[in-house]
Design a protein around this motif. Structure first.
Motif, PDB file in Angstrom:
ATOM      1  N   ASN A 172      -3.176   5.578   1.278  1.00 17.30           N
ATOM      2  CA  ASN A 172      -4.307   5.274   1.944  1.00 17.30           C
ATOM      3  C   ASN A 172      -5.500   5.433   1.093  1.00 17.30           C
ATOM      4  OD1 ASN A 172      -2.805   6.634   4.743  1.00 17.30           O
ATOM      5  ND2 ASN A 172      -2.942   4.487   4.474  1.00 17.30           N
ATOM      6  N   MET A 176      -4.116  -1.621  -2.925  1.00 18.40           N
ATOM      7  CA  MET A 176      -3.432  -2.602  -2.770  1.00 18.40           C
ATOM      8  C   MET A 176      -2.641  -2.923  -4.162  1.00 18.40           C
ATOM      9  SD  MET A 176      -5.103  -5.064   0.125  1.00 18.40           S
ATOM     10  CE  MET A 176      -4.043  -6.448  -0.197  1.00 18.40           C
ATOM     11  N   CYS A 188      -5.392  -0.095   5.369  1.00 17.08           N
ATOM     12  CA  CYS A 188      -5.271   0.343   3.914  1.00 17.08           C
ATOM     13  C   CYS A 188      -5.804   1.651   4.102  1.00 17.08           C
ATOM     14  CB  CYS A 188      -6.008  -0.577   2.998  1.00 17.08           C
ATOM     15  SG  CYS A 188      -5.202  -2.130   2.870  1.00 17.08           S
ATOM     16  N   PRO A 234      -9.006  -1.074   0.138  1.00 14.56           N
ATOM     17  CA  PRO A 234      -7.935  -1.961  -0.321  1.00 14.56           C
ATOM     18  C   PRO A 234      -8.108  -2.459  -1.683  1.00 14.56           C
ATOM     19  CG  PRO A 234      -9.463  -2.182   1.618  1.00 14.56           C
ATOM     20  CD  PRO A 234     -10.100  -1.393   1.146  1.00 14.56           C
ATOM     21  N   ALA A 255      -6.267  -8.534  -2.575  1.00 17.87           N
ATOM     22  CA  ALA A 255      -6.661  -7.324  -2.329  1.00 17.87           C
ATOM     23  C   ALA A 255      -8.443  -7.396  -2.546  1.00 17.87           C
ATOM     24  CB  ALA A 255      -6.140  -6.394  -3.494  1.00 17.87           C
ATOM     25  N   VAL A 257       0.806  -1.079   0.076  1.00 21.43           N
ATOM     26  CA  VAL A 257       0.049   0.040  -0.105  1.00 21.43           C
ATOM     27  C   VAL A 257       0.918   1.253  -0.041  1.00 21.43           C
ATOM     28  CG1 VAL A 257      -1.539   1.428   1.357  1.00 21.43           C
ATOM     29  CG2 VAL A 257      -1.699  -1.187   1.287  1.00 21.43           C
TER      30      VAL A 257
END
Length: 326
Positions: free
Chosen positions: A9, A16, A48, A12, A298, A6
Motif C-alpha cells: 500500500n 502500481m 492503493c 498509486p 499509474a 499493487v
C-alpha cells in the motif's frame, strides 16, 4: 497479459507496477471480459493506499469500472471483481451485474457513465428527491463525480451552482451547464452561494469532498434542504453538529451506491435504462478530459488522487481513442 498490480500500500504512482500475469479465471457466476476502457476513480487511489472500505488481498489490480467485451462479443459495463480490477487487458465480473454499454457513447465515455452517474442519479433522485426548479449545489463540480451530478441536475430541471477550484475547472463547470460557478480559490463560497440564491440557500447539496466543503454546505443549505454525503475526497471526514441540523431543519443523507447492487439490483438496472436514454438524447455525456494507454494508468491514478484532473481520465486499449478529449 499485462496488468497493473499493487504489492504494497502507498501512493498509486509509487506502488502500481505493470507486470505480465496470466488472465484471471472466472469463479462461479463470473465471466471473463476483455477490457476496452477503464475509467479512473478516486477509490482506485484509496485502494492503493489501503484506505478504501474494501481491502482486496495483495497483490491486486485496481480499476473499479470498465467498458468491456464479453467472449460472445457483447459490449458491456461492469464493476470488476477485485482483486482482478480493470487496469489490465482482461478482468472478471459478476455475470448478473453486467449492463449493456450505451450505443451513443464511445468506450471511454461508456466506462465513465457507470459509477459516477449511477451515484449521481441515486443521490439526487432516490435520496434527495430533487425537484424541478430547486437549486442544486455541487462541490467539485468539474470533477468526475461532480460533473455527473451537474448534468443530471440540469436534466432534472434544477438550477445548478458549481463550486470548483481554479479558472480551468470553472470553465469546465460552465461548459457542463452550471448556472452559477463559484471558484473557492478566489471567492468566499458561503457569501457567493447566499448572494446567488437571494439568501435562500441551496435546496440540495451534493458533496463528494467533505471537510471544509461540508462545513460550507451546513451554512448554505436552505430550509428543508438536503445535504447528500457522497465521499471524502479531501481526506477530512467531518463530524456534523446534529443540533445545527435540528435548528435549521435540514437533512443529512448518506449515499453508498454499491449497496444497491446487493440490496436492490433491479433499481440499478432501472437507473441504467434511464441513463442510457439520457445519453441517447444527448442530455448527458461524460466529460472525458484525457485518454491514456494502459502503460499510463499509474500516472493517471496519481493525478486523480492529487486532484489536478478535470472530468474523467480513461485508460483505453483502442488506439483510435488515445489522446482524444471529449
Amino acid at each position: 497479459m499485462q496488468a497493473w498490480q499493487v504489492h504494497e500500500n502507498g501512493e498509486p504512482g509509487e506502488v502500481m507496477r505493470l507486470t505480465e500475469v496470466p488472465p484471471p479465471t472466472p469463479a462461479e457466476g463470473q465471466v471473463l471480459l476483455k477490457v476496452r476502457a477503464a475509467n479512473v476513480n478516486f477509490p482506485d487511489a484509496l485502494l492503493c493506499r489501503g484506505q478504501y472500505q474494501v481491502r482486496p488481498p495483495l497483490p491486486f489490480t485496481p480499476g473499479v469500472e470498465v467498458c468491456a467485451e464479453t467472449e460472445d462479443g457483447r459490449r458491456v459495463l461492469a464493476t470488476p471483481a477485485l482483486p482482478h480490477g480493470g487496469f489490465a487487458e482482461y478482468t472478471v465480473a459478476d455475470a448478473a451485474a453486467l449492463l449493456p454499454a450505451p450505443d451513443a457513447l464511445d468506450d471511454a465515455e461508456a466506462a465513465a457513465l457507470h459509477i459516477g452517474y449511477q451515484t449521481g442519479w441515486f443521490g439526487l433522485h432516490r435520496r434527495a428527491r430533487l425537484e424541478a426548479g430547486e437549486t442544486l449545489l455541487v462541490h467539485a463540480a468539474a470533477g468526475g463525480v461532480g460533473s455527473a451530478a451537474v448534468q443530471l441536475g440540469k436534466a432534472a430541471g434544477a438550477r445548478v451552482i458549481g463550486v470548483v477550484g481554479g479558472p480551468e475547472k470553472a470553465a469546465a463547470a460552465r461548459s457542463l451547464g452550471c448556472d452559477v460557478v463559484v471558484d473557492r480559490r478566489s471567492e468566499d463560497v458561503i457569501t457567493a452561494v447566499k448572494d446567488a440564491t437571494g439568501g435562500h440557500g441551496a435546496d440540495v447539496i451534493y458533496d463528494p469532498v467533505g471537510g471544509a466543503a461540508y462545513r460550507q454546505s451546513a451554512k448554505t443549505v436552505a430550509f428543508e434542504g438536503r445535504i447528500v454525503v457522497v465521499g471524502f475526497a479531501s481526506g477530512d471526514i467531518p463530524a456534523p453538529a446534529l443540533n445545527h441540523a435540528l435548528v435549521k431543519n435540514y437533512a443529512i443523507l448518506g449515499l453508498h451506491w454499491g449497496l444497491y447492487n446487493t440490496k436492490s439490483p433491479a433499481v440499478v438496472r432501472q437507473c441504467h435504462e434511464q441513463l442510457t436514454e439520457l445519453a441517447a438524447q444527448g442530455v448527458v455525456k461524460p466529460l472525458v478530459s484525457e485518454r491514456v494507454s494502459l502503460d499510463g494508468a499509474a500516472a493517471a491514478v496519481q493525478r486523480v488522487a492529487d486532484g489536478v484532473t478535470t472530468g474523467r481520465v480513461a485508460v483505453v486499449t483502442d488506439d483510435s481513442e488515445k489522446g482524444e478529449a471529449a
